[in-house]
Design a protein around this motif. Structure first.
Motif, PDB file in Angstrom:
ATOM      1  N   LEU A   1       0.832  -1.190   0.000  1.00 47.98           N
ATOM      2  CA  LEU A   1       0.000   0.000   0.000  1.00 47.98           C
ATOM      3  C   LEU A   1       0.871   1.246   0.000  1.00 47.98           C
ATOM      4  N   LYS A   2       0.310   2.320  -0.534  1.00 50.61           N
ATOM      5  CA  LYS A   2       1.043   3.582  -0.574  1.00 50.61           C
ATOM      6  C   LYS A   2       0.214   4.651   0.138  1.00 50.61           C
ATOM      7  N   ALA A   3       0.835   5.794   0.348  1.00 47.56           N
ATOM      8  CA  ALA A   3       0.122   6.895   0.995  1.00 47.56           C
ATOM      9  C   ALA A   3      -1.123   7.221   0.178  1.00 47.56           C
ATOM     10  N   SER A   4      -2.181   7.560   0.841  1.00 50.29           N
ATOM     11  CA  SER A   4      -3.496   7.892   0.278  1.00 50.29           C
ATOM     12  C   SER A   4      -4.356   6.662  -0.026  1.00 50.29           C
ATOM     13  N   ASP A   5      -3.850   5.443   0.165  1.00 55.83           N
ATOM     14  CA  ASP A   5      -4.685   4.258   0.004  1.00 55.83           C
ATOM     15  C   ASP A   5      -5.604   4.112   1.217  1.00 55.83           C
ATOM     16  N   THR A   6      -6.783   3.527   0.981  1.00 53.60           N
ATOM     17  CA  THR A   6      -7.745   3.311   2.056  1.00 53.60           C
ATOM     18  C   THR A   6      -8.234   1.875   2.015  1.00 53.60           C
ATOM     19  N   ILE A   7      -8.227   1.244   3.186  1.00 54.22           N
ATOM     20  CA  ILE A   7      -8.767  -0.109   3.320  1.00 54.22           C
ATOM     21  C   ILE A   7     -10.034  -0.015   4.161  1.00 54.22           C
ATOM     22  N   THR A   8     -11.125  -0.556   3.625  1.00 52.59           N
ATOM     23  CA  THR A   8     -12.386  -0.572   4.373  1.00 52.59           C
ATOM     24  C   THR A   8     -12.937  -1.988   4.400  1.00 52.59           C
ATOM     25  N   LEU A   9     -13.786  -2.239   5.360  1.00 50.41           N
ATOM     26  CA  LEU A   9     -14.432  -3.540   5.473  1.00 50.41           C
ATOM     27  C   LEU A   9     -15.568  -3.613   4.458  1.00 50.41           C
ATOM     28  N   ARG A  10     -15.695  -4.747   3.790  1.00 47.91           N
ATOM     29  CA  ARG A  10     -16.785  -4.922   2.823  1.00 47.91           C
ATOM     30  C   ARG A  10     -18.127  -4.870   3.542  1.00 47.91           C
ATOM     31  N   PRO A  11     -19.122  -4.271   2.942  1.00 49.88           N
ATOM     32  CA  PRO A  11     -20.445  -4.210   3.582  1.00 49.88           C
ATOM     33  C   PRO A  11     -20.984  -5.598   3.933  1.00 49.88           C
ATOM     34  N   HIS A  12     -20.668  -6.575   3.075  1.00 50.60           N
ATOM     35  CA  HIS A  12     -21.127  -7.950   3.308  1.00 50.60           C
ATOM     36  C   HIS A  12     -20.508  -8.528   4.590  1.00 50.60           C
ATOM     37  N   SER A  13     -19.277  -8.133   4.902  1.00 50.52           N
ATOM     38  CA  SER A  13     -18.562  -8.692   6.046  1.00 50.52           C
ATOM     39  C   SER A  13     -18.933  -8.036   7.374  1.00 50.52           C
ATOM     40  N   VAL A  14     -19.625  -6.923   7.326  1.00 51.12           N
ATOM     41  CA  VAL A  14     -19.999  -6.212   8.558  1.00 51.12           C
ATOM     42  C   VAL A  14     -20.874  -7.088   9.450  1.00 51.12           C
TER      43      VAL A  14
ATOM     44  N   SER B   1     -20.655 -10.222   9.887  1.00 48.89           N
ATOM     45  CA  SER B   1     -19.897 -11.362  10.402  1.00 48.89           C
ATOM     46  C   SER B   1     -19.717 -11.249  11.915  1.00 48.89           C
ATOM     47  N   GLU B   2     -19.814 -12.383  12.609  1.00 46.65           N
ATOM     48  CA  GLU B   2     -19.630 -12.413  14.063  1.00 46.65           C
ATOM     49  C   GLU B   2     -18.256 -11.888  14.454  1.00 46.65           C
ATOM     50  N   TYR B   3     -17.256 -12.205  13.649  1.00 52.12           N
ATOM     51  CA  TYR B   3     -15.889 -11.777  13.944  1.00 52.12           C
ATOM     52  C   TYR B   3     -15.807 -10.258  14.055  1.00 52.12           C
ATOM     53  N   PHE B   4     -16.381  -9.559  13.100  1.00 53.99           N
ATOM     54  CA  PHE B   4     -16.264  -8.104  13.086  1.00 53.99           C
ATOM     55  C   PHE B   4     -17.247  -7.437  14.039  1.00 53.99           C
ATOM     56  N   LYS B   5     -18.289  -8.137  14.452  1.00 51.38           N
ATOM     57  CA  LYS B   5     -19.166  -7.586  15.481  1.00 51.38           C
ATOM     58  C   LYS B   5     -18.434  -7.508  16.811  1.00 51.38           C
ATOM     59  N   LYS B   6     -17.487  -8.456  17.029  1.00 54.67           N
ATOM     60  CA  LYS B   6     -16.755  -8.505  18.291  1.00 54.67           C
ATOM     61  C   LYS B   6     -15.348  -7.935  18.193  1.00 54.67           C
ATOM     62  N   HIS B   7     -14.966  -7.380  17.058  1.00 58.78           N
ATOM     63  CA  HIS B   7     -13.565  -6.962  16.872  1.00 58.78           C
ATOM     64  C   HIS B   7     -13.147  -5.815  17.786  1.00 58.78           C
ATOM     65  N   ASP B   8     -14.090  -4.997  18.258  1.00 59.92           N
ATOM     66  CA  ASP B   8     -13.737  -3.896  19.158  1.00 59.92           C
ATOM     67  C   ASP B   8     -13.188  -4.393  20.494  1.00 59.92           C
ATOM     68  N   GLU B   9     -13.656  -5.564  20.921  1.00 66.52           N
ATOM     69  CA  GLU B   9     -13.191  -6.110  22.199  1.00 66.52           C
ATOM     70  C   GLU B   9     -11.737  -6.560  22.113  1.00 66.52           C
ATOM     71  N   THR B  10     -11.314  -7.067  20.955  1.00 65.96           N
ATOM     72  CA  THR B  10      -9.973  -7.627  20.816  1.00 65.96           C
ATOM     73  C   THR B  10      -8.974  -6.664  20.198  1.00 65.96           C
ATOM     74  N   SER B  11      -9.430  -5.537  19.689  1.00 68.62           N
ATOM     75  CA  SER B  11      -8.514  -4.627  19.002  1.00 68.62           C
ATOM     76  C   SER B  11      -7.656  -3.854  19.998  1.00 68.62           C
ATOM     77  N   PRO B  12      -6.458  -3.442  19.557  1.00 70.56           N
ATOM     78  CA  PRO B  12      -5.555  -2.735  20.466  1.00 70.56           C
ATOM     79  C   PRO B  12      -6.028  -1.318  20.772  1.00 70.56           C
ATOM     80  N   ALA B  13      -5.440  -0.749  21.801  1.00 68.19           N
ATOM     81  CA  ALA B  13      -5.767   0.626  22.181  1.00 68.19           C
ATOM     82  C   ALA B  13      -5.295   1.580  21.080  1.00 68.19           C
ATOM     83  N   PRO B  14      -5.973   2.706  20.916  1.00 64.95           N
ATOM     84  CA  PRO B  14      -5.577   3.658  19.866  1.00 64.95           C
ATOM     85  C   PRO B  14      -4.125   4.128  19.995  1.00 64.95           C
ATOM     86  N   SER B  15      -3.557   4.102  21.181  1.00 67.49           N
ATOM     87  CA  SER B  15      -2.167   4.542  21.354  1.00 67.49           C
ATOM     88  C   SER B  15      -1.186   3.560  20.714  1.00 67.49           C
TER      89      SER B  15
END
Length: 174
Positions: A104-117, A119-133
């Motif tokens: 990837l290069k600067a200005s590229d954007t990665i987004t989650l597919r609407p179909h994957s939203v 998914s059980e995995y992405f419904k719970k991803h906030d619990e397992t994701s790292p802190a913003p720092s």
């Protein structure tokens, strides 16, 4: 009796320079989940680029799509991020992609597919994701939209701390 003294005389040889270089290369290869050929090709390309080959190699490794997904906090490991990308859960600049090695290069954007939203995995991803720092400064992450933008090229400070890239450069320059 013959052979009894063998165990008392063992000594550990100091690691040779070659073994230190090889170990460092293998560590980085495993850390980023690459095969030998992929890593070798990246190193060749990094040595052709302008700048220090080791730093450029680390930039290339950090800019891979699977690493960006991991660093953004959308996957618990690089291996899991690689699988999510391979299964086509993300869009790169609005288009579906499934190649984890895409750089990837600067200005590229990665987004989650609407179909994957849904998914059980992405419904719970906030619990397992790292802190913003913990998210590197070269990425801009929007957790609510599950979107990451690459702001700039990663620097040496953004890569893993315990990597000695000079040993890898020395390994490939022999």
């Amino acid at each position: 009796m013959p052979g009894q003294g063998a165990n008392t005389r063992t000594r550990r040889a100091t690691a040779s320079q070659y073994s230190l270089q090889l170990r460092e290369k293998q560590k980085v290869k495993r850390l980023y989940g690459l095969l030998e050929k992929q890593f070798s090709n990246l190193m060749k390309e990094a040595s052709r680029k302008q700048g220090q080959a080791g730093t450029v190699l680390l930039q290339f490794l950090e800019q891979r799509a699977d690493n960006v997904v991991y660093r953004s906090g959308f996957a618990p490991s690089r291996r899991a991020a690689r699988q999510l990308v391979t299964h086509g859960h993300f869009l790169l600049n609005g288009k579906r992609f499934d190649i984890p090695s895409v750089r990837l290069k600067a200005s590229d954007t990665i987004t989650l597919r609407p179909h994957s939203v849904q998914s059980e995995y992405f419904k719970k991803h906030d619990e397992t994701s790292p802190a913003p720092s913990e998210i590197p400064g070269w990425l801009k992450v929007n957790r609510s939209k599950v979107e990451t933008s690459i702001i700039s090229v990663p620097t040496r400070a953004d890569a893993e701390v315990d990597i000695n890239e000079q040993l890898i450069v020395e390994y490939y320059s022999r």
